[in-house]
Design a protein around this motif. Structure first.
Motif, PDB file in Angstrom:
ATOM      1  N   PHE A  66       0.834  -1.195   0.000  1.00  0.00           N
ATOM      2  CA  PHE A  66       0.000   0.000   0.000  1.00  0.00           C
ATOM      3  C   PHE A  66       0.872   1.250   0.000  1.00  0.00           C
ATOM      4  O   PHE A  66       1.964   1.251   0.593  1.00  0.00           O
ATOM      5  N   GLU A  70      -3.102   4.811   1.619  1.00  0.00           N
ATOM      6  CA  GLU A  70      -4.000   3.710   1.263  1.00  0.00           C
ATOM      7  C   GLU A  70      -4.102   2.709   2.406  1.00  0.00           C
ATOM      8  O   GLU A  70      -5.192   2.176   2.687  1.00  0.00           O
ATOM      9  N   GLU A  74      -7.477   1.524   4.361  1.00  0.00           N
ATOM     10  CA  GLU A  74      -7.859   0.112   4.336  1.00  0.00           C
ATOM     11  C   GLU A  74      -8.088  -0.417   5.758  1.00  0.00           C
ATOM     12  O   GLU A  74      -9.058  -1.132   6.021  1.00  0.00           O
ATOM     13  N   ASP A 126     -11.024  10.476   0.482  1.00  0.00           N
ATOM     14  CA  ASP A 126      -9.658  10.185   0.063  1.00  0.00           C
ATOM     15  C   ASP A 126      -8.717  10.726   1.130  1.00  0.00           C
ATOM     16  O   ASP A 126      -8.885  11.860   1.604  1.00  0.00           O
TER      17      ASP A 126
END
Length: 294
Positions: A66, A70, A74, A126
């Motif tokens: 990752f 990210e 996750e 995001d």
């Protein structure tokens, strides 16, 4: 699919992944005409992530890779799926159960992720980048993301244009590392067992807007194996940065994590005393010269 528990094997896999990616023809990275310094970092991080993923897929190896932001998203999403329904529960879980989520005891910057990043992840947005993180990439080598939440390797990716002669680049702040280790030893010394930070150095030839890579110019070093006495520069004018070309780093394979921490602390203290004594002497001489003339 094969899992990995031996980190020496994982280290070899990651290094082989980079070299094989180049051998397989993915040997250039678009960096743009004006990219330099930290602005050029992301293309190399994404290339490294892709190289490790491709290698793992070809060799049926159970690892996940990752970008740092990210990974946080996750983990937070998985915690939500498992009943952690409030921001406070998620925050407490990460701060209390992970070596990488530990908050600084002082009011300094977070070590791995920022408060803003955590807010983004919890809100389902995001996740913004966090340049002060110790990690650019995260390799997860466990089986279950939550049960094995500490089974990660933080990777810091550095790139260097071989056509440019420059001083040794900033690698990581010695002060921040020592603060981090101090906080871990206060909170839970066993976290050191899982704490892993590796440095990848990608040295390239630049042609127009592209970086061209060579199998012989990608390097991987383990923080805890570094021979600190050989470091060229600890820059006390720049956040007490360790400055060192990754390709020139020496490793001491039998060194324990505890030995590394002691060596880093002692070497930093020794060099700080030398630095401060020289600076004091310069100021004393300057002030003395002025006072003699007045």
């Amino acid at each position: 699919m094969r899992g990995i528990r031996d980190l020496n094997i994982l280290k070899d896999y990651v290094h082989d992944a980079l070299k094989q990616e180049i051998q397989n023809g993915n040997d250039k990275i678009y960096i743009g005409r004006r990219a330099s310094g930290s602005a050029s970092g992301l293309p190399f991080e994404e290339w490294t992530k892709e190289a490790i993923e491709n290698y793992a897929r070809r060799n049926n190896i159970q690892i996940r890779v990752f970008l740092q932001e990210e990974f946080l998203r996750e983990v937070v999403d998985e915690l939500k799926n498992r009943g952690y329904t409030t921001p406070q529960r998620i925050e407490n879980f990460l701060y209390e159960n992970t070596w990488w989520g530990l908050r600084p005891s002082s009011q300094g910057q977070h070590y791995f992720f920022s408060k803003g990043q955590l807010e983004d992840a919890i809100a389902g947005r995001d996740v913004r980048a966090y340049q002060q993180s110790i990690a650019d990439l995260v390799v997860f080598y466990g089986d279950d993301l939550i049960a094995d939440i500490n089974k990660i390797v933080a990777i810091n990716v550095k790139s260097h244009d071989l056509g440019k002669k420059s001083r040794h680049p900033n690698i990581v702040s010695a002060k921040r590392l020592l603060e981090y280790f101090n906080d871990i030893l206060d909170k839970n010394p066993s976290y050191l067992d899982d704490f892993e930070l590796w440095f990848i150095g990608i040295y390239y030839e630049r042609r127009d807007s592209y970086a061209y890579l060579s199998q012989n110019e990608v390097y991987l070093r383990d923080l805890f194996k570094l021979k600190i006495s050989e470091i060229p520069v600890i820059n006390f004018d720049a956040a007490i940065q360790l400055q060192w070309h990754i390709k020139e780093m020496e490793e001491y394979q039998s060194q324990t994590k505890e030995d590394f921490i002691k060596n880093l602390a002692v070497e930093t203290q020794k060099r700080w005393k030398e630095f401060s004594e020289k600076r004091t002497e310069v100021i004393d001489d300057l002030v003395g010269s002025i006072l003699e003339k007045l």
